[in-house]
Design a protein around this motif. Structure first.
Motif, PDB file in Angstrom:
ATOM      1  N   ILE A 208       3.018   6.768   4.358  1.00  0.00           N
ATOM      2  CA  ILE A 208       3.207   5.918   5.544  1.00  0.00           C
ATOM      3  C   ILE A 208       2.104   6.168   6.569  1.00  0.00           C
ATOM      4  O   ILE A 208       1.444   5.247   7.044  1.00  0.00           O
ATOM      5  CB  ILE A 208       4.590   6.178   6.173  1.00  0.00           C
ATOM      6  N   SER A 209       1.869   7.452   6.874  1.00  0.00           N
ATOM      7  CA  SER A 209       0.868   7.802   7.891  1.00  0.00           C
ATOM      8  C   SER A 209      -0.515   7.297   7.541  1.00  0.00           C
ATOM      9  O   SER A 209      -1.187   6.665   8.360  1.00  0.00           O
ATOM     10  CB  SER A 209       0.748   9.309   8.012  1.00  0.00           C
ATOM     11  N   VAL A 210      -0.946   7.612   6.317  1.00  0.00           N
ATOM     12  CA  VAL A 210      -2.301   7.239   5.914  1.00  0.00           C
ATOM     13  C   VAL A 210      -2.471   5.731   6.021  1.00  0.00           C
ATOM     14  O   VAL A 210      -3.454   5.234   6.578  1.00  0.00           O
ATOM     15  CB  VAL A 210      -2.592   7.710   4.472  1.00  0.00           C
TER      16      VAL A 210
ATOM     17  N   LEU B   1       0.937   3.923  -3.010  1.00  0.00           N
ATOM     18  CA  LEU B   1       0.582   5.326  -2.774  1.00  0.00           C
ATOM     19  C   LEU B   1       1.709   6.236  -3.237  1.00  0.00           C
ATOM     20  O   LEU B   1       1.482   7.267  -3.875  1.00  0.00           O
ATOM     21  CB  LEU B   1       0.300   5.572  -1.293  1.00  0.00           C
TER      22      LEU B   1
ATOM     23  N   SER C 296       1.837   6.557  -6.921  1.00  0.00           N
ATOM     24  CA  SER C 296       0.807   7.390  -7.528  1.00  0.00           C
ATOM     25  C   SER C 296       0.927   8.833  -7.065  1.00  0.00           C
ATOM     26  O   SER C 296      -0.007   9.609  -7.177  1.00  0.00           O
ATOM     27  CB  SER C 296      -0.580   6.826  -7.250  1.00  0.00           C
ATOM     28  N   GLY C 297       2.078   9.204  -6.526  1.00  0.00           N
ATOM     29  CA  GLY C 297       2.376  10.615  -6.322  1.00  0.00           C
ATOM     30  C   GLY C 297       2.136  11.167  -4.928  1.00  0.00           C
ATOM     31  O   GLY C 297       2.187  12.366  -4.733  1.00  0.00           O
ATOM     32  N   VAL C 298       1.879  10.307  -3.938  1.00  0.00           N
ATOM     33  CA  VAL C 298       1.713  10.797  -2.564  1.00  0.00           C
ATOM     34  C   VAL C 298       3.103  10.879  -1.932  1.00  0.00           C
ATOM     35  O   VAL C 298       3.912   9.971  -2.104  1.00  0.00           O
ATOM     36  CB  VAL C 298       0.843   9.825  -1.752  1.00  0.00           C
ATOM     37  N   GLN C 299       3.394  11.957  -1.212  1.00  0.00           N
ATOM     38  CA  GLN C 299       4.737  12.053  -0.629  1.00  0.00           C
ATOM     39  C   GLN C 299       4.920  11.026   0.481  1.00  0.00           C
ATOM     40  O   GLN C 299       3.957  10.591   1.117  1.00  0.00           O
ATOM     41  CB  GLN C 299       5.026  13.472  -0.163  1.00  0.00           C
TER      42      GLN C 299
ATOM     43  N   ASP D 265       6.016  10.595   3.628  1.00  0.00           N
ATOM     44  CA  ASP D 265       5.516  10.609   5.003  1.00  0.00           C
ATOM     45  C   ASP D 265       4.003  10.453   5.047  1.00  0.00           C
ATOM     46  O   ASP D 265       3.464   9.756   5.891  1.00  0.00           O
ATOM     47  CB  ASP D 265       5.958  11.888   5.724  1.00  0.00           C
ATOM     48  N   ALA D 266       3.323  11.077   4.084  1.00  0.00           N
ATOM     49  CA  ALA D 266       1.867  10.958   4.044  1.00  0.00           C
ATOM     50  C   ALA D 266       1.457   9.532   3.707  1.00  0.00           C
ATOM     51  O   ALA D 266       0.527   8.986   4.312  1.00  0.00           O
ATOM     52  CB  ALA D 266       1.286  11.924   3.029  1.00  0.00           C
TER      53      ALA D 266
ATOM     54  N   PHE E 228      -0.713   3.338   7.809  1.00  0.00           N
ATOM     55  CA  PHE E 228      -0.696   2.621   9.096  1.00  0.00           C
ATOM     56  C   PHE E 228      -1.802   3.096  10.021  1.00  0.00           C
ATOM     57  O   PHE E 228      -2.371   2.291  10.757  1.00  0.00           O
ATOM     58  CB  PHE E 228       0.693   2.640   9.733  1.00  0.00           C
ATOM     59  N   THR E 229      -2.155   4.392   9.979  1.00  0.00           N
ATOM     60  CA  THR E 229      -3.234   4.815  10.866  1.00  0.00           C
ATOM     61  C   THR E 229      -4.540   4.136  10.486  1.00  0.00           C
ATOM     62  O   THR E 229      -5.300   3.721  11.354  1.00  0.00           O
ATOM     63  CB  THR E 229      -3.434   6.338  10.833  1.00  0.00           C
ATOM     64  N   SER E 230      -4.796   3.980   9.175  1.00  0.00           N
ATOM     65  CA  SER E 230      -6.080   3.381   8.804  1.00  0.00           C
ATOM     66  C   SER E 230      -6.095   1.894   9.131  1.00  0.00           C
ATOM     67  O   SER E 230      -7.084   1.385   9.651  1.00  0.00           O
ATOM     68  CB  SER E 230      -6.406   3.647   7.340  1.00  0.00           C
TER      69      SER E 230
ATOM     70  N   LEU F  19       0.835  -1.206   0.000  1.00  0.00           N
ATOM     71  CA  LEU F  19       0.000   0.000   0.000  1.00  0.00           C
ATOM     72  C   LEU F  19       0.868   1.254   0.000  1.00  0.00           C
ATOM     73  O   LEU F  19       0.635   2.184  -0.778  1.00  0.00           O
ATOM     74  CB  LEU F  19      -0.885   0.007   1.240  1.00  0.00           C
TER      75      LEU F  19
END
Lengths: 297, 424
Positions: free
Chosen positions: A88-90, A77, A80-83, A85-86, A92-94, A73
């Motif tokens: 990783i955060s998105v 992510l 597909s252009g997500v930086q 740190d974002a 594992f938090t979900s 994941l």
């Protein structure tokens, strides 16, 4: 005897985490390790619901699968252009939230204490033993964590060259035809298995400490990978032993105390490491200045 | 729709989402998304210390304690990365876990100590949105308002810090105090959120709405507003959904709502969304294939000076231009190509399109040859389509094309290109 089992478990966890941690740090993926250790929670719950046992092989596999899903994941992510740190955060938090929701939904079927998953209860380790053929074979946790340690050590011994090259120079590794992606996922798979195997004794969050802190300490002490692996295992074990006694002295959580000791050793290395320490470098600079001054006279 | 208690919860989580969306936008742009995670873990020892010092569960003391350890943690990260060879990600993970470990040690010590009244401290880890009451909401509202006002006052400075700290430093900006202010804002947001939301939720609320908002706009002001809306909306949605089931804890549902908003944005955002991007890529692909087919067919006709191609020649042409027969069918369907009597020829628009496309490609080639000696209002690299070709270069380049005998040399008798070359 019980004391010995607890310390042994702590040392086994520290060693198997430290070995993998070295590669995580070198590949700048420390936070991915953190993410995986949170994100395997749904895997733990699902596998527990299916098998009804905390220490089972399917459980390790289920969680390892979730670890790989996390990695996939994050990778997709990022692609597909997500930086980073974002991504990783998105992820594992979900996944962690899904895990918590699963725990609260199946609270009756799942005898999983969230606190236990997160902080671990290493002092209960000696009582959950394997009885086979009427003989007491020692605590289950020791066997499970011991197996993952052997697994990690074996993987690193077998693929030492490949892992080393893909850690230091992935482009070169690709050029030489090393399947870098395979080793990436192998490493992540091992991290997930290790996390799950250790979660009950040191807790999912404190696994992160054992993954990162001893390896970071070793990274400050040497420039050779082989030594770094050795030193990280040594500092990990040392933190486990001293942490146990610190916990005894403070009447506090064993896993937490082990982490604190790992942190103490890191601070020592940060300041006093023979080559990279802050105080050592300052001392060297002072001596150089004095030498230069005396030359000038 | 809500009972009064539930209303406080909904209002509290929405305000929290709104604030963290705003602060999180700046953290996101500075690629400090994981700081939220670190700070919320680092708050635990601060809260425990505050409890040990005061001996009571005082919200304000907790805030101060968490603020202190949060600042120490962020200082530790900066110190470690600046003064050793440890990389930032390792420093983050290290600080997070060691502070959390310390927190656990303090927490268990409090729990084991005779000073009983400790229950509820660990609620800070998972948060208890459902326990938000009117007085909490007041605190939350006041601090949020303060944070938002500070953000608005220092908007320009924070913007500079987010996008170009090196430039900010070079124009003599007080970078350090600003950095400190930013950390203060971040830590305060995390701390006010912890009680209601818990560690993991705060990590998510800081980054996910901002990451989602980034898909919808290129402007910071708009992004901050959108992130605030997304954060508020996920708080609202999450606490509303969790009223349906008694076992559903609010925090995780809020995280999942914001994740859902994130994925929705990732797919559907008008310009940066995956669907829009995929559609643009597909259109570009067809257009390129179309042009490749037109020029390949035209090149054959030019070489043989014939207005039509026998079907028997087609496989070789297609192979050379790496095209599939389907792409020819596309042109036939568009009415640019006609198939008759075993031959293939252009229609009138087809001729014009093929001639224009070939001409444009050759003009670009000759421009590239003379790039250094030709003055142009736009650089060569930025001209991608026929329509972007600078008109004032046309005459010069056409002259050069003729001198190199590279101009398109074939057209049927009834068509003639205009003065400027090509068909306008």
């Amino acid at each position: 005897m019980n004391e010995l089992w607890i310390i042994l478990t702590g040392m086994l966890v520290a060693s198997s985490c430290a070995l993998l941690g070295c590669f995580l740090i070198l590949r700048k993926m420390a936070m991915v390790g953190d993410a995986i250790s949170h994100a395997v929670l749904p895997g733990i719950v699902v596998a527990f619901l299916v098998t009804g046992d905390r220490h089972s092989f399917p459980m390790l596999l289920g969680a390892a699968a979730f670890g790989l899903v996390t990695t996939l994941l994050i990778e997709s992510l990022r692609k597909s252009g997500v930086q980073a740190d974002a991504a990783i955060s998105v992820t594992f938090t979900s996944l962690f939230s899904v895990g918590i929701i699963l725990v609260s939904l199946f609270a009756r079927q799942v005898d999983l204490d969230l606190d236990c998953v997160l902080y671990g209860e290493i002092i209960y380790v000696p009582w959950d033993t394997i009885i086979w053929n009427g003989l007491d074979w020692g605590p289950k946790a020791v066997w499970i964590v011991g197996t993952t340690l052997v697994l990690n050590a074996l993987a690193i011994l077998l693929f030492y060259k490949q892992l080393k090259l893909s850690a230091f120079d992935p482009a070169m590794a690709v050029a030489l035809g090393i399947p870098v992606a395979f080793f990436h996922y192998l490493l992540m798979g091992l991290v997930s298995v290790t996390t799950v195997a250790s979660f009950e004794s040191v807790g999912a969050i404190l696994v992160v400490a054992m993954l990162i802190v001893p390896a970071a300490t070793a990274y400050l002490l040497t420039d050779r990978l082989s030594r770094m692996l050795l030193y990280s295992v040594l500092t990990g074990c040392l933190s486990a032993v001293t942490g146990y006694f610190l916990a005894g002295a403070l009447d506090a959580s064993v896993a937490g105390a082990m982490t604190v000791m790992a942190g103490v050793f890191f601070i020592l290395a940060l300041f006093l490491s023979p080559r990279h320490g802050i105080v050592t470098r300052w001392w060297q600079r002072m001596r150089l200045r004095r030498d230069l001054a005396s030359h000038g006279e | 729709m809500f009972e009064p208690n539930a209303l406080w919860v909904v209002a509290g989580t929405s305000v929290l989402g709104l604030t963290s969306g705003i602060i999180g936008s700046f953290a996101f742009l500075r690629k400090r998304g994981l700081m939220g995670d670190v700070l919320s873990h680092a708050a635990l020892p601060g809260i425990c210390l505050a409890f040990m010092v005061t001996g009571t569960k005082n919200m304000f003391a907790f805030l101060i304690g968490a603020l202190l350890t949060g600042l120490v943690a962020s200082f530790a990260i900066n110190f470690i990365t600046a003064h050793s060879r440890i990389k930032e990600d390792t420093a983050l993970g290290l600080t997070l876990s060691v502070f959390f470990g310390l927190g656990i040690v303090l927490l268990t010590q409090i729990q084991h100590s005779p000073n009983g009244n400790q229950s509820g401290l660990d609620k800070f880890l998972f948060g208890q949105a459902a326990a938000i009451i009117q007085s909490d909401l007041l605190w939350l509202g006041i601090i949020s308002l303060l944070l938002i006002t500070l953000c608005a006052l220092f908007f320009k400075e924070l913007k500079l810090l987010s996008f170009d700290p090196a430039f900010a430093k070079s124009i003599g900006f007080p970078l350090r105090p600003l950095e400190f202010l930013f950390m203060l804002l971040l830590v305060t947001t995390v701390v006010i959120g912890l009680q209601a939301a818990g560690v993991i939720l705060m990590a998510a609320l800081l980054i996910t709405p901002a990451a989602a908002a980034r898909y919808w706009t290129e402007r910071l002001g708009q992004m901050v507003v959108i992130a605030a809306c997304f954060g508020g909306l996920s708080g609202l949605l999450g606490s509303w959904i969790s009223t349906f089931g008694t076992q559903l804890s609010t925090g995780p549902i809020i995280v999942l709502s914001s994740t859902a908003l994130f994925f929705l944005s990732m797919l559907c955002a008008p310009r940066r969304g995956l669907i829009a991007k995929g559609w643009r890529a597909a259109r570009l692909k067809t257009k390129l294939a179309e042009e490749a087919a037109l020029t390949a067919l035209y090149a054959w006709m030019e070489r043989n000076q014939q207005p039509a191609i026998p079907e028997s020649e087609l496989p070789a042409i297609l192979l050379e231009a790496k095209l599939s027969p389907k792409q020819l069918d596309n042109l036939v369907r568009k009415g640019w190509l006609c198939r008759q009597d075993g031959e293939l020829t252009f229609s009138e628009t087809g001729w014009k399109e093929a001639y224009n496309t070939t001409l444009f490609q050759r003009l670009m080639e000759v421009w590239a040859m003379y790039e250094t000696s030709i003055d142009s209002p736009v650089p060569l690299q930025e001209v991608g389509r026929k329509e972007e070709f600078p008109a004032q270069l046309r005459r010069t380049l056409l002259g050069l094309l003729h001198r190199h005998q590279h101009a398109p040399r074939y057209l049927p008798d009834h068509l003639a290109p205009s003065e400027q070359g090509g068909f306008l």
